[in-house]
Write an enzyme that holds these catalytic residues in place. Structure first.
Site, PDB file in Angstrom:
ATOM      1  N   GLY A 155      56.556 -19.964  35.627  1.00 41.82           N
ATOM      2  CA  GLY A 155      57.734 -20.434  35.621  1.00 41.82           C
ATOM      3  C   GLY A 155      57.946 -21.782  34.854  1.00 41.82           C
ATOM      4  O   GLY A 155      56.816 -22.765  34.738  1.00 41.82           O
ATOM      5  N   HIS A 176      59.234 -17.194  42.797  1.00 44.27           N
ATOM      6  CA  HIS A 176      58.163 -16.236  42.366  1.00 44.27           C
ATOM      7  C   HIS A 176      58.878 -14.909  42.224  1.00 44.27           C
ATOM      8  O   HIS A 176      58.284 -14.251  41.151  1.00 44.27           O
ATOM      9  CB  HIS A 176      57.130 -16.220  43.391  1.00 44.27           C
ATOM     10  CG  HIS A 176      56.378 -17.565  44.072  1.00 44.27           C
ATOM     11  ND1 HIS A 176      56.474 -18.093  45.069  1.00 44.27           N
ATOM     12  CD2 HIS A 176      55.497 -18.254  43.062  1.00 44.27           C
ATOM     13  CE1 HIS A 176      56.052 -19.030  45.126  1.00 44.27           C
ATOM     14  NE2 HIS A 176      55.188 -19.307  44.085  1.00 44.27           N
ATOM     15  N   MET A 234      50.217 -19.194  43.889  1.00 46.10           N
ATOM     16  CA  MET A 234      49.342 -19.603  45.184  1.00 46.10           C
ATOM     17  C   MET A 234      49.966 -19.256  46.521  1.00 46.10           C
ATOM     18  O   MET A 234      49.655 -19.634  47.425  1.00 46.10           O
ATOM     19  CB  MET A 234      49.185 -21.139  45.040  1.00 46.10           C
ATOM     20  CG  MET A 234      48.474 -21.608  43.830  1.00 46.10           C
ATOM     21  SD  MET A 234      47.731 -23.218  44.188  1.00 46.10           S
ATOM     22  CE  MET A 234      49.102 -24.200  44.392  1.00 46.10           C
ATOM     23  N   LEU A 263      55.524 -16.836  48.776  1.00 44.08           N
ATOM     24  CA  LEU A 263      56.326 -16.711  47.698  1.00 44.08           C
ATOM     25  C   LEU A 263      57.630 -16.691  48.054  1.00 44.08           C
ATOM     26  O   LEU A 263      58.167 -16.585  49.277  1.00 44.08           O
ATOM     27  CB  LEU A 263      55.858 -15.032  47.409  1.00 44.08           C
ATOM     28  CG  LEU A 263      54.541 -14.623  46.734  1.00 44.08           C
ATOM     29  CD1 LEU A 263      54.386 -13.300  46.449  1.00 44.08           C
ATOM     30  CD2 LEU A 263      54.213 -15.607  45.827  1.00 44.08           C
TER      31      LEU A 263
HETATM   32  P1  AMP Z   1      52.751 -21.588  42.350  1.00 45.17           P
HETATM   33  O1  AMP Z   1      52.368 -20.628  43.494  1.00 45.17           O
HETATM   34  O2  AMP Z   1      53.476 -22.859  42.874  1.00 45.17           O
HETATM   35  O3  AMP Z   1      51.429 -21.994  41.962  1.00 45.17           O
HETATM   36  O4  AMP Z   1      53.574 -20.965  41.340  1.00 45.17           O
HETATM   37  C1  AMP Z   1      53.517 -19.525  40.825  1.00 45.17           C
HETATM   38  C2  AMP Z   1      54.227 -19.510  39.640  1.00 45.17           C
HETATM   39  O5  AMP Z   1      55.734 -19.320  40.352  1.00 45.17           O
HETATM   40  C3  AMP Z   1      54.032 -20.645  38.858  1.00 45.17           C
HETATM   41  O6  AMP Z   1      54.351 -19.986  37.193  1.00 45.17           O
HETATM   42  C4  AMP Z   1      55.580 -21.575  38.791  1.00 45.17           C
HETATM   43  O7  AMP Z   1      55.968 -22.223  37.778  1.00 45.17           O
HETATM   44  C5  AMP Z   1      56.327 -20.428  39.252  1.00 45.17           C
HETATM   45  N1  AMP Z   1      57.377 -20.873  40.247  1.00 45.17           N
HETATM   46  C6  AMP Z   1      57.412 -21.677  41.153  1.00 45.17           C
HETATM   47  N2  AMP Z   1      58.571 -21.963  41.673  1.00 45.17           N
HETATM   48  C7  AMP Z   1      59.386 -21.472  40.956  1.00 45.17           C
HETATM   49  C8  AMP Z   1      60.927 -21.690  40.656  1.00 45.17           C
HETATM   50  N3  AMP Z   1      61.540 -22.376  41.689  1.00 45.17           N
HETATM   51  N4  AMP Z   1      61.464 -21.039  39.912  1.00 45.17           N
HETATM   52  C9  AMP Z   1      60.937 -20.101  38.936  1.00 45.17           C
HETATM   53  N5  AMP Z   1      59.331 -20.219  38.923  1.00 45.17           N
HETATM   54  C10 AMP Z   1      58.866 -20.659  39.889  1.00 45.17           C
END
Ligand code: AMP
Length: 447
Positions: free
Chosen positions: A300, A190, A183, A186
């Protein structure tokens, strides 16, 4: 005299390099052999220049580099095969290890005005403009470097049709595709997914889309942080090939009506607190899978329940791809990185490290022999209770992988999951975190 090639012959530029053996002789012999290939006319060669290795590699001598202008009737793939053959004739062992010394390196830099993007060949050469040892000989051959074509990396696509057509080209060219749905806003978490995809796939697609379907009424859809400029920089640094950043109308047209229904994995925890959330996640991810057609998709473990839902959906709907789980990236004090962390006030930011600390404390007791599920959960709750700023939504210990409930009594592993609200910053923030009781994911037999 050589036969003059027909007018439809294509103008081609090839880069030459050598840092093993008699470098000058290697380059000169390559030019002679190239001139004898049927369907190839050598028009002009630059002089040769010394350069040091660019990038990391074992200790090795300097290169001698140059470039040559040709005309050819050979298709690009056939010319590439000729160049590889010349490398082998010069003593190079293929497939070559990256950045190792080599008697001869021939790079197809430009093939007429064609853009080719396959697993075997990318033309124009993707990094020609970054390399002085390519720029200098090309300039010497009379080319205007400013007007020469170069790839935009990452390419930014705003429309579904563009994502579809770029990935269709890659698939036709035999490339494996890695997809990293996000989303946006980043951060290093990410970036770790993007780098993993870069290391494992020929082409990497990152998507940035704040998906309205996964936000409930009263949630922070409008206030979710957005920073496409920053996202582009993170993607560029991670070597992403395509950044897909559609608007809502692109993803969900007026007539959009089909949704993915999710099941058991979406019950409880986030599913209970955010009704409809995982159906919205599954719907957008299914749509991205269908459009990007990745071989691997990276998620993640930070969002462990989301990962379980996506794994189930991928199996149930039969998407032919591997879901790759990636470890949580944390700040120095243990706080899991999240786009929403920017909204924490200073005091809440300090307090938020309690989530990781509480789970670590229980994991430590597990390592020392504590096995009772409820005693482990009580340990997490006791540490969380030391931090009055954290309003705890839930503390759970679930089976690794599908996050099914574990019965009371002894456990031989599992994953702790917590969610808590912090309310003193610019806006209230819900934080999620989780931790496996065993070191290796899925290793239930650990003792
Ligand atoms: P989001 O933008 O929050 O929807 O996250 C996008 C992807 O990045 C998802 O697969 C999350 O699980 C992963 N993600 C977000 N934060 C982290 C983190 N701190 N460590 C590893 N992966 C992450």
């Amino acid at each position: 005299m050589r036969a003059i090639l027909p007018v439809h012959a294509t103008a081609v530029y090839v880069g030459l390099g050598s840092n093993q053996g008699d470098r000058r002789a290697n380059l000169e012999r390559a030019l002679e052999r190239l001139a004898q290939v049927p369907g190839v006319d050598v028009l002009a060669a630059s002089s040769f220049h010394e350069s040091e290795l660019v990038g990391d590699g074992p200790p090795q001598g300097a290169f001698l580099n140059g470039a040559v202008a040709l005309r050819t009737t050979l298709p690009a793939a056939a010319l590439l095969a000729v160049l590889k053959q010349l490398e082998v004739q010069a003593g190079r062992v293929l497939p070559a290890q990256p950045n190792h010394p080599r008697p001869l390196d021939l790079d197809l830099l430009f093939y007429g005005d064609r853009w080719i993007d396959t697993a075997a060949l990318v033309v124009p050469h993707p990094r020609w403009h970054e390399r002085e040892f390519v720029r200098r000989p090309l300039a010497e051959l009379g080319l205007d470097l400013e007007t020469l074509p170069r790839w935009q990396r990452p390419r930014v696509a705003r429309e579904v049709g563009e994502l579809w057509s770029v990935t269709a080209g890659w698939l036709a060219g035999g490339c494996t595709i890695g997809l990293v749905p996000t989303m946006g806003s980043l951060h290093e978490g990410h970036a770790s997914l993007l780098r993993r995809a870069r290391a494992e796939c020929d082409r990497v697609v990152a998507t940035v889309f704040v998906n309205p379907l996964q936000f409930g009424p009263g949630e922070d859809f409008a206030a979710y942080p957005r920073d496409l400029g920053g996202d582009l920089a993170v993607c560029a640094a991670a070597g992403v090939d395509l950044l897909f950043a559609p608007d809502v109308a692109q993803m969900y047209g007026d007539a959009f009506a089909s949704h993915v229904a999710v099941g058991r994995e979406a019950e409880g925890m986030e599913g209970a607190l955010r009704p409809g959330h995982f159906a919205g996640v599954a719907t957008v991810v299914a749509r991205l899978f269908a459009m990007a057609r990745p071989h691997r998709a990276y998620f993640g473990e930070k969002d462990a329940q989301q990962l379980a839902v996506i794994r189930r959906m991928t199996l149930d709907l039969g998407f032919p791809l591997e879901v790759v789980p990636c470890p949580i990236v944390r700040e120095a004090d243990g706080l899991a990185m999240s786009s929403r962390n920017v909204y924490l006030g200073d005091d809440d930011r300090r307090a938020s490290a309690v989530l990781h600390r509480a789970m670590q404390s229980a994991a430590e007791r597990f390592r020392r022999g504590l096995r009772d599920r409820d005693a482990l959960l009580a340990r997490v709750r006791a540490v969380l209770a030391t931090e009055p700023r954290a309003a705890v939504d839930y503390v759970e210990l679930r089976r690794e992988g599908d996050l099914a409930e574990l019965p009371p009594g002894d456990v031989d592993g599992g994953r702790l999951l917590v969610a808590a609200r912090f309310s003193d910053g610019a806006r209230p923030v819900r934080l999620l975190d989780n931790l496996s009781l065993v070191d290796r994911v899925g290793n239930q037999a650990h003792d």
